[in-house]
Enzyme design. Structure first.
Site, mmCIF file in Angstrom:
data_model
loop_
_atom_site.group_PDB
_atom_site.id
_atom_site.type_symbol
_atom_site.label_atom_id
_atom_site.label_comp_id
_atom_site.label_asym_id
_atom_site.label_seq_id
_atom_site.Cartn_x
_atom_site.Cartn_y
_atom_site.Cartn_z
ATOM 1 N N ASP A 468 51.058 -4.548 -15.639
ATOM 2 C CA ASP A 468 52.494 -5.024 -14.931
ATOM 3 C C ASP A 468 52.525 -4.951 -13.469
ATOM 4 O O ASP A 468 51.577 -4.416 -12.870
ATOM 5 C CB ASP A 468 53.529 -3.814 -15.185
ATOM 6 C CG ASP A 468 54.049 -4.299 -16.683
ATOM 7 O OD1 ASP A 468 53.663 -5.146 -17.066
ATOM 8 O OD2 ASP A 468 54.911 -3.334 -17.021
ATOM 9 N N ASP A 789 56.079 -0.516 -19.232
ATOM 10 C CA ASP A 789 56.931 0.297 -18.943
ATOM 11 C C ASP A 789 58.174 0.279 -19.697
ATOM 12 O O ASP A 789 58.954 1.046 -20.184
ATOM 13 C CB ASP A 789 57.409 0.632 -17.606
ATOM 14 C CG ASP A 789 57.775 -0.838 -16.849
ATOM 15 O OD1 ASP A 789 57.915 -1.635 -17.666
ATOM 16 O OD2 ASP A 789 57.819 -0.820 -15.609
ATOM 17 N N ASP A 793 57.617 -3.664 -23.968
ATOM 18 C CA ASP A 793 56.105 -3.843 -24.009
ATOM 19 C C ASP A 793 55.467 -3.220 -25.304
ATOM 20 O O ASP A 793 54.181 -2.828 -25.256
ATOM 21 C CB ASP A 793 55.598 -3.121 -22.741
ATOM 22 C CG ASP A 793 56.050 -3.759 -21.499
ATOM 23 O OD1 ASP A 793 56.041 -5.011 -21.469
ATOM 24 O OD2 ASP A 793 56.350 -3.357 -20.351
#
Length: 1174
Positions: A468, A789, A793
Site C-alpha cells: 500500500d 490495512d 484488503d
C-alpha cells in the site's frame, strides 16, 4: 419480569434473580436469550418486554450518550453479575504429557525394548556357570566383576533415552509457552473504543462489560454482543456465524442485533453491550465445544478454512490448511491415523510451505537409507556369528547357553538400532522449530508480530511485494499544503483574511460536520512535538487545515452533535466520497460532501467564486481546472480532495435512497492538496529489496499522478526505465477478454513490468496478487507478499503467500487475514522480515550440512566396523551422545545465528532450488572422507600408533579399551570443529566471521567440549570409555583441528568441476505430499495455530462442525469430492470476486439433513471455481 418462555434457564436461576434483580433491571439469562433471536423476532421481543433499546439502557443503568460512569466498584459489580469479556483458554499440555508424546517416537521405543531385554538377560545366570564353553571366547575369559557389570549398557541406553525425551519435551514445552506469550500479546494489542463518563476511551477488549456503550466503525471485529442504538449505513458481514455471505444491514427498528465475532463492513454507529465472554454468541458456541470434551478439540485442529477457493488443482493452501483435511479425523494415532483416515486425508492434497516440503522429502529419503543400512548391519552380524559359532567351530547349541546367545543377538540388535538412530535426523524438525521460534521472538523486536510460524520462512523466498502507499511507504501524517479556494490556487496555506467570510463558514462547517466525530486533533504529548492525529488521517489533515485557517471545529460539532445528523453516506471503496445531510433551522436540508477530486468535481455544476457566490461550472471549466490545478498538485505527490455542498428544499423531502440523484448538482467549495511525506527510511529499504531480487509494486487508491510521484520519491520506479503505471480501470480493460473474463495470459503480459497500480479497488489488488501467484511466466513460481490495512484488503492478504497487516492503522479484519502484523506500520520492517526469513532457511541448511556429515560417517563406521570386527567401534550409548550433540545442541547452536545484511545481497532461492546445494554436498562428502579415513586408520592401526592394546574382537562384557575410547573421542572432536565449518554454507573462507555475535553457539561448543572430557575421563563402563592420557587427548584435539584446515582445502576446490555431485531435497513445481507424511509437520505448527486462532474460530466451529460432518457423510455417500464439504466462507467482503464465484456454502438444516441422507445441495459437491465471473 417479561415473557420467560424461551429462557429455559429461568428455573435454575430463580435464586440468582432475587438477589440481583434489584440491582439491574434484567438478568444475564434474559439478555442471553434475547441475543439468540434475530431480525424482526428480536424487535418484537424488545418491544413487548422492554419497550425499546433506550429502556434496556436504563435497566442496565447506562446512558446512550454518556456511557457508564466507569467507576471501579460499578465495573467490578457488572463483571460479577454478567461475567467478563474473556473466554478461558484451553489448558496447555503439561510437561508430563509432552514427555509422553516424545516417548511415542518409534526408534526410541525400539531402543527401550532392546535395552530392557539386555538388562533382563544380564541378570540371568544359567545354573552350572558353564558359559565359557558357549560362545567363542575371544580375548580370554571374563573377569567376575565384569560379568556383574553387564547390566550397565542396558541401563545407560535407558538413561540416554530419558535424556533425549526430556530435551525434546522441554523444547516443545518452551515452544508452547512462547506461543501462549505471543497469543496474549496479540490479545492485549486488541483495543476497542467505548464511551465512559462522556469520554471516548480505548480499552482492551477483555475490559468491556455489559452496559458499555461501544463505538463501532468500518473494519471492526465486534468483541461482544450488543444492541444497535444509533448510527448510519451500518452493514455487517455475519458469515462467520451464519455462513451467509451477504452483508446484513442493521437498523434500530428492523434488525438491531450485533453479534460478537462478526465484521463491520461499512458505516459506523454505537451499540450497548448486552452479553460478553462465555455468554456472547461466540462464547456459547465455544462452551458447547469445550463440553464436547478433548476428542472434539483434537478433531478440530482448525475450525476455519482459509479462503473459500480451495481448488485442489491449485490450492495454494497455507500450512495451517493441512489441518482441514484432518478436521474429520478421530483421535489421530501416532502413525497418522488408521487406513480409513488415510483414504480421506489423501483426497485433500496440498502444497506446503517451501521449506517444510523440502525437509519432509529429505527426511523420508534419509530415513529409508538408514533403515536399509541398519537392517543389513543386523543381518550381517547375526549371520557371521551363527556361521562362525555353529558351522566353523562346530559348537552344539546347548540349552544352558541359550541366554548367552540371546544376549549376543540382543547386542547385535542394539547395534542395528543405534545405526538407525544415528541415521535418522530427528534434529530436523527440532532445528526448524527452534530456528522459527527464535526468529519469531527476535522479530518482535524488529516490529514484526508473526501470527503463523511458516510465514516467517516463506518471507525469505519472497520475489514480489505489493505494498500500500498510505501509511506504509508514507508517514500517514496528512497535512494540507496547497488549496484552490475562490478561484485562486494557493501554493501554501492561505492567509485567513484573504478568504471570503461566507466561503470560510461553509468550508469550516463542511469539514467539521462531514467527517467522523471520532477524528480529532489533540495537543502534542511532549513539548515541541507535532499535534497528535486521532482517527482517519485524511480527515485529520482537513481538520488541521481548519486550525491553520485560525478557525476551530469543536464549537461547530458541539452545535451539531452526532445524534442530530440527518443522514450520512459513509465512505466506501465504491463511492470514494463521504456525504452528510443536516437539517437547517428553516427545515430545509444541506448536504456536505468530500472525496477524491476527480470524482466529486464530475458531480459539481457550480463553484464558489472569490465573493463567495456560486457561479456556473461547466465541463470545459472542469477540464481546465484538472489541467491547471489538480494535475500539478498530483505531480507534486499530493492527494487532491474536493469539498462541496448542496441545498435541498424542505418539501418535498428528497428520496435519500436514490444516491445518484442526491450526489449530484453539487457546488464546489474548494480543492485541497494533502501531502503525506514519504517515510525517510523507505527509499533505502526499497533499494535493499531490489538488490535482493524482490520487485516492489505499489497498489494504491490514489490518483495516478500522485502515485507516480510518490513511487519516484521512494525509488520504486526510476525515470528512463521500462515500466508500467496503470489505473484500475485500464488494468481491468487489459486483463479481461471480450466476455469480461480475466485471462491469465493477459495478466502475464502486464505484471512483469507493472510497478504502480493506482485508483485500484480491493478486487483489483486481489486479482493482481492471484495473477502473479498463478503465473507460469517465469521458471520459478512467484512468492508474493502483500501489505494491507483496510477491511477490503482481506481477500488479497489471504491470497498472498505472506500477508502483512498494519498494527496501528490496520482494521481487525485485515489483522485477522494476515500472517504478520507490522507493529510500526513501517515498510522497512518488511525488509527485516525478509532478512529473518532467509536466515531461517540458511540456518536449516547449516544444520543439515553438519548433521548429514555426522550421519554419513557414523553410519558407515558402525556398518563396516560391525561387518569386519563384529562390534561397532562406536557403542550404542556413545552414538546416543553423539546424536544428542548433533541433533539437539547443534540445532540450537546453528539455528540461532543472527542474520546479517549480506543475506540481502543474493536473489531469493525459490521453490525449485534444492535444500542441499552442490557446494554443501561437496562440503558434506569432503568432510566425510576426511573423518572416515582417520577413523579407519585409528581402528586398524591405532593400537600400533599409540602402543596400546587392540580393542578389536573383545568378548561380550570386556572392559572398555583405550583404543576404542580414542576413536570415540576423535570422532566427537572432529564433529565439534566441523560445527564451526558448518557456519558457512556458500563456500566462504572465514568460518569464524561473526562467531562472537552468537553467544549461544560459543556456549554450546565449549559446553559440549567440557561434557566430553567428563564422559571420557569418568564415563567408565556405561559409556564404554577408559580414561586417556594427556598426549592421547592432544592427538584427538589435533586431529579435530585438522577439520578446519581440511575445510579450507575443500573450499579451494571449485564446485563447478564436480558435476557428478547430486543435489538433494529439491521440490518439483507442484509437489503434492500425501497427508500421512504431512501429519507430523502439521502437528508441529498446529497446536500453535490452534492457540493463535482460537479467538476467531470459536463461534464458527459449533455450527460448522455439525454441518460439515453431515455434509461429509452425504458427500461420501454421493461419491462427490470431499472438497465442497470443506468449503467454508471466511470473512471476505462481498465486493470481492471470490465471494461472487463461490457457490454459496450449503446450509443444511439439521432435522432434514439427518432424516434424508441425500439432501445435500449441489453446492457442496464441490464445483470447480469458475474464474472471473463478475
Amino acid at each position: 419480569m417479561g415473557d420467560m418462555t424461551n429462557s429455559d434457564f429461568y428455573s435454575k436461576n430463580q435464586r440468582n434473580e432475587s438477589s440481583h434483580g434489584g440491582e439491574f433491571g434484567c438478568t444475564m439469562e434474559e439478555l442471553r436469550s434475547l441475543m439468540e433471536l434475530r431480525g424482526t423476532e428480536a424487535v418484537v421481543k424488545i418491544k413487548e418486554t422492554y419497550g425499546d433499546t433506550e429502556a434496556i439502557c436504563r435497566r442496565l443503568k447506562t446512558s446512550p450518550t454518556e456511557g457508564l460512569p466507569g467507576t471501579a466498584p460499578d465495573l467490578e459489580k457488572r463483571k460479577q453479575i454478567f461475567g467478563q469479556n474473556f473466554i478461558p483458554p484451553k489448558k496447555p499440555k503439561t510437561f508430563l504429557q509432552l514427555v509422553w508424546e516424545a516417548l511415542q517416537d518409534v526408534t526410541l521405543i525400539i531402543l527401550e525394548i532392546a535395552a530392557i531385554i539386555s538388562l533382563g538377560l544380564s541378570f540371568y545366570h544359567p545354573p552350572g556357570e558353564s558359559n565359557e564353553g558357549c560362545a567363542t571366547a575371544q580375548g580370554g575369559a571374563e573377569d567376575e566383576g565384569e560379568a556383574e557389570a553387564g547390566w550397565i549398557e542396558g541401563a545407560a541406553i535407558l538413561l540416554s533415552v530419558i535424556c533425549v525425551v526430556l530435551v525434546t519435551a522441554f523444547n516443545d514445552w518452551s515452544k508452547e509457552k512462547q506461543f501462549r506469550g505471543l497469543q496474549s500479546r496479540i490479545e492485549q494489542e486488541q483495543k476497542f473504543t467505548v464511551v465512559r463518563a462522556s469520554q471516548v476511551v480505548q480499552i482492551p477488549v477483555a475490559e468491556i462489560v455489559v452496559g458499555d456503550i461501544a463505538q463501532i466503525k468500518y473494519g471492526d471485529l465486534l468483541p461482544a454482543d450488543g444492541l444497535f442504538i444509533q448510527g448510519n449505513d451500518l452493514k455487517i458481514d455475519e458469515s462467520s456465524l451464519t455462513g451467509e455471505s451477504d452483508q446484513v444491514r442493521k437498523s434500530v427498528d428492523k434488525d438491531p442485533m450485533l453479534l460478537s465475532g462478526t465484521h463491520v463492513m461499512e458505516g459506523s454507529g454505537r451499540m450497548v453491550v448486552t452479553a460478553v465472554g462465555v455468554n456472547s454468541q461466540t462464547g456459547i458456541i465455544f462452551t458447547l465445544l469445550g463440553a464436547g470434551g478433548e476428542e472434539e478439540e483434537k478433531k478440530d485442529k482448525k475450525g476455519k478454512m482459509q479462503d473459500g477457493n480451495v481448488d485442489s488443482s491449485q490450492s495454494k493452501a497455507k500450512q495451517q490448511d493441512g489441518a482441514a483435511a484432518m478436521e474429520m479425523q478421530p483421535l489421530k494415532s501416532a502413525e497418522g491415523g488408521d487406513a480409513d483416515d488415510k483414504k480421506k486425508a489423501n483426497m485433500h492434497k496440498k502444497e506446503k510451505s517451501v521449506l517444510q516440503g523440502k525437509l519432509t522429502k529429505l527426511a523420508v529419503q534419509i530415513g529409508k537409507a538408514g533403515l536399509v543400512m541398519s537392517a543389513i548391519t543386523v543381518i550381517i552380524l547375526v549371520l557371521y556369528f551363527t556361521v562362525d559359532t555353529f558351522v566353523v567351530n562346530k559348537k552344539p547349541w546347548l540349552p544352558e547357553c541359550t541366554p548367552v546367545y540371546v544376549q549376543y543377538f540382543v547386542k547385535f540388535f542394539i547395534i542395528g538400532v543405534t545405526v538407525l538412530v544415528v541415521a535418522v535426523p530427528e534434529g530436523l524438525p527440532l532445528a526448524v522449530t527452534i530456528s522459527l521460534a527464535y526468529s519469531v521472538k527476535k522479530m518482535m523486536k524488529d516490529n514484526n508480530l508473526v501470527r503463523h510460524l511458516d510465514a516467517c520462512e516463506t518471507m525469505g523466498n519472497a520475489t514480489a511485494i505489493c505494498s500500500d502507499k498510505t501509511g506504509t511507504l508514507t508517514t500517514n501524517r496528512m497535512t494540507v499544503v496547497q488549496a484552490y479556494v475562490g478561484d485562486v490556487h494557493y501554493k501554501e496555506i492561505p492567509d485567513p483574511s484573504s478568504i471570503n467570510a461566507k466561503t470560510m463558514e461553509l468550508l469550516v462547517n463542511a469539514i467539521a460536520i462531514n467527517s467522523a466525530y471520532t477524528t480529532k486533533i489533540l495537543p502534542p504529548e511532549k513539548e515541541g512535538a507535532l499535534p497528535r492525529q486521532v482517527g482517519n488521517k485524511t480527515e485529520c489533515g482537513l481538520l488541521g487545515f481548519v486550525l491553520d485557517l485560525k478557525q476551530d471545529y469543536e464549537p461547530v460539532r458541539n452545535q451539531m452533535p452526532e445524534e442530530k445528523l440527518y443522514k450520512v453516506y459513509t465512505f466506501n471503496s465504491v463511492r470514494k466520497s463521504m456525504s452528510t445531510v443536516v437539517k437547517m433551522p428553516d427545515e430545509s436540508f444541506r448536504m456536505y460532501s468530500k472525496g477524491a477530486s476527480e470524482i466529486v468535481l464530475k458531480k459539481c455544476c457550480k463553484i464558489l467564486n472569490g465573493a463567495g457566490e456560486p457561479r456556473v461550472f461547466r465541463p470545459r471549466d472542469r477540464d481546465e481546472m484538472v489541467k491547471k490545478v489538480i494535475e500539478p498538485m498530483a505531480c507534486d505527490g499530493l492527494r487532491t480532495i474536493c469539498v462541496a455542498y448542496r441545498d435541498f428544499p424542505s418539501s418535498p423531502e428528497p428520496d435519500w435512497d436514490s444516491e445518484n440523484d442526491i450526489l449530484n448538482d453539487l457546488t464546489c467549495i474548494c480543492v485541497v492538496g494533502i501531502e503525506d511525506p514519504v517515510r525517510p527510511e523507505v527509499p533505502e529499504a526499497i533499494r535493499k529489496c531490489q538488490r535482493a531480487g524482490i520487485t516492489v509494486r505499489m497498489v494504491t487508491g490514489d490518483n495516478i499522478n500522485t502515485a507516480r510521484a510518490i513511487a519516484i520519491k521512494c525509488g520504486i520506479i526510476h525515470p528512463g526505465e521500462d515500466f508500467l503505471c496503470l489505473e484500475g480501470k485500464e488494468f481491468n480493460r487489459r486483463i479481461r477478454n471480450e466476455k469480461g473474463e480475466i485471462e491469465q495470459e493477459r495478466i502475464d503480459k502486464i505484471w512483469p513490468k507493472l510497478r504502480v497500480l493506482a485508483r485500484s479497488s480491493p478486487t483489483d489488488k486481489h486479482t493482481l496478487v492471484k495473477g502473479i501467484i498463478d503465473s507460469t511466466h517465469t521458471e520459478q513460481r512467484q512468492v508474493v507478499a502483500v501489505t494491507g490495512d483496510g477491511t477490503n484488503d482481506g481477500p488479497a492478504l489471504k491470497k498472498a503467500d505472506v500477508g502483512f497487516a498494519m498494527g496501528i492503522a490496520g482494521t481487525d479484519v485485515a489483522k485477522e487475514a494476515s500472517d504478520i502484523i507490522l507493529t510500526d506500520d513501517n515498510f522497512s520492517s518488511i525488509v527485516k522480515a525478509v532478512m529473518w526469513g532467509r536466515n531461517v532457511y540458511d540456518s536449516i541448511s547449516k544444520f543439515l550440512q553438519f548433521q548429514l556429515t555426522v550421519n554419513v560417517v557414523a553410519v558407515i563406521v558402525a556398518f563396516t566396523g560391525a561387518c569386519i570386527t563384529q562390534d561397532s567401534p562406536l557403542k550404542a550409548v556413545q552414538m546416543l551422545w553423539v546424536n544428542l550433540i548433533m541433533d539437539t545442541f547443534a540445532s540450537l547452536a546453528l539455528a540461532t545465528e543472527p542474520p546479517t545484511e549480506t543475506l540481502l545481497l543474493r536473489k531469493p532461492y525459490g521453490r525449485n532450488k534444492p535444500l542441499i546445494s552442490r557446494t554443501m554436498m561437496k562440503n558434506i562428502l569432503g568432510h566425510a572422507v576426511y573423518q572416515l579415513t582417520l577413523i579407519f586408520t585409528l581402528l586398524f592401526v591405532g593400537e600400533k600408533m599409540f602402543q596400546i592394546d587392540s580393542g578389536r574382537n573383545a568378548p561380550l562384557h570386556s572392559p572398555p579399551s583405550e583404543h576404542y575410547t580414542i576413536i570415540f573421542n576423535t570422532f566427537v572432536m572432529m564433529q565439534l570443529f566441523n560445527e564451526i565449518n558448518a557456519r558457512k554454507i556458500h563456500g566462504e573462507r572465514n568460518v569464524f566471521d561473526g562467531i562472537f555475535r552468537n553467544p549461544i553457539f560459543c556456549t554450546i561448543v565449549l559446553g559440549t567440549f567440557a561434557i566430553q572430557i567428563v564422559i571420557v575421563q569418568f564415563g567408565g563402563k556405561p559409556f564404554s570409555c577408559s580414561p586417556l592420557q594427556l598426549d592421547q587427548w592432544m592427538w584427538c584435539i589435533f586431529i579435530g583441528l585438522g577439520e578446519l584446515v581440511w575445510g579450507q582445502v575443500i573450499a579451494t576446490i571449485p564446485t563447478s568441476r564436480l558435476k557428478f555431485l547430486k543435489e538433494a531435497g529439491r521440490l518439483t513445481q507442484k509437489e503434492e505430499i500425501p497427508e500421512e507424511e504431512l501429519n507430523e509437520d502439521v502437528e508441529e505448527i498446529d497446536h500453535a495455530e490452534r492457540e493463535l486462532r482460537r479467538g476467531q474460530i470459536l463461534w464458527f466451529r459449533g455450527l460448522n462442525r455439525i454441518q460439515t460432518q453431515i455434509e461429509v457423510v452425504n458427500t461420501f455417500k454421493s461419491g462427490a469430492s470431499f472438497q465442497g464439504a470443506l468449503r467454508r466462507q471466511s470473512s471476505v467482503t462481498s465486493q470481492s470476486q471470490d465471494v461472487a464465484n463461490l457457490s454459496s456454502p450449503s446450509r443444511v438444516s439439521l432435522p432434514n439433513a439427518l432424516s434424508s441422507p441425500t439432501s445435500l445441495p449441489p453446492a457442496a459437491a464441490g464445483h470447480p471455481r469458475r474464474e472471473g465471473v463478475p
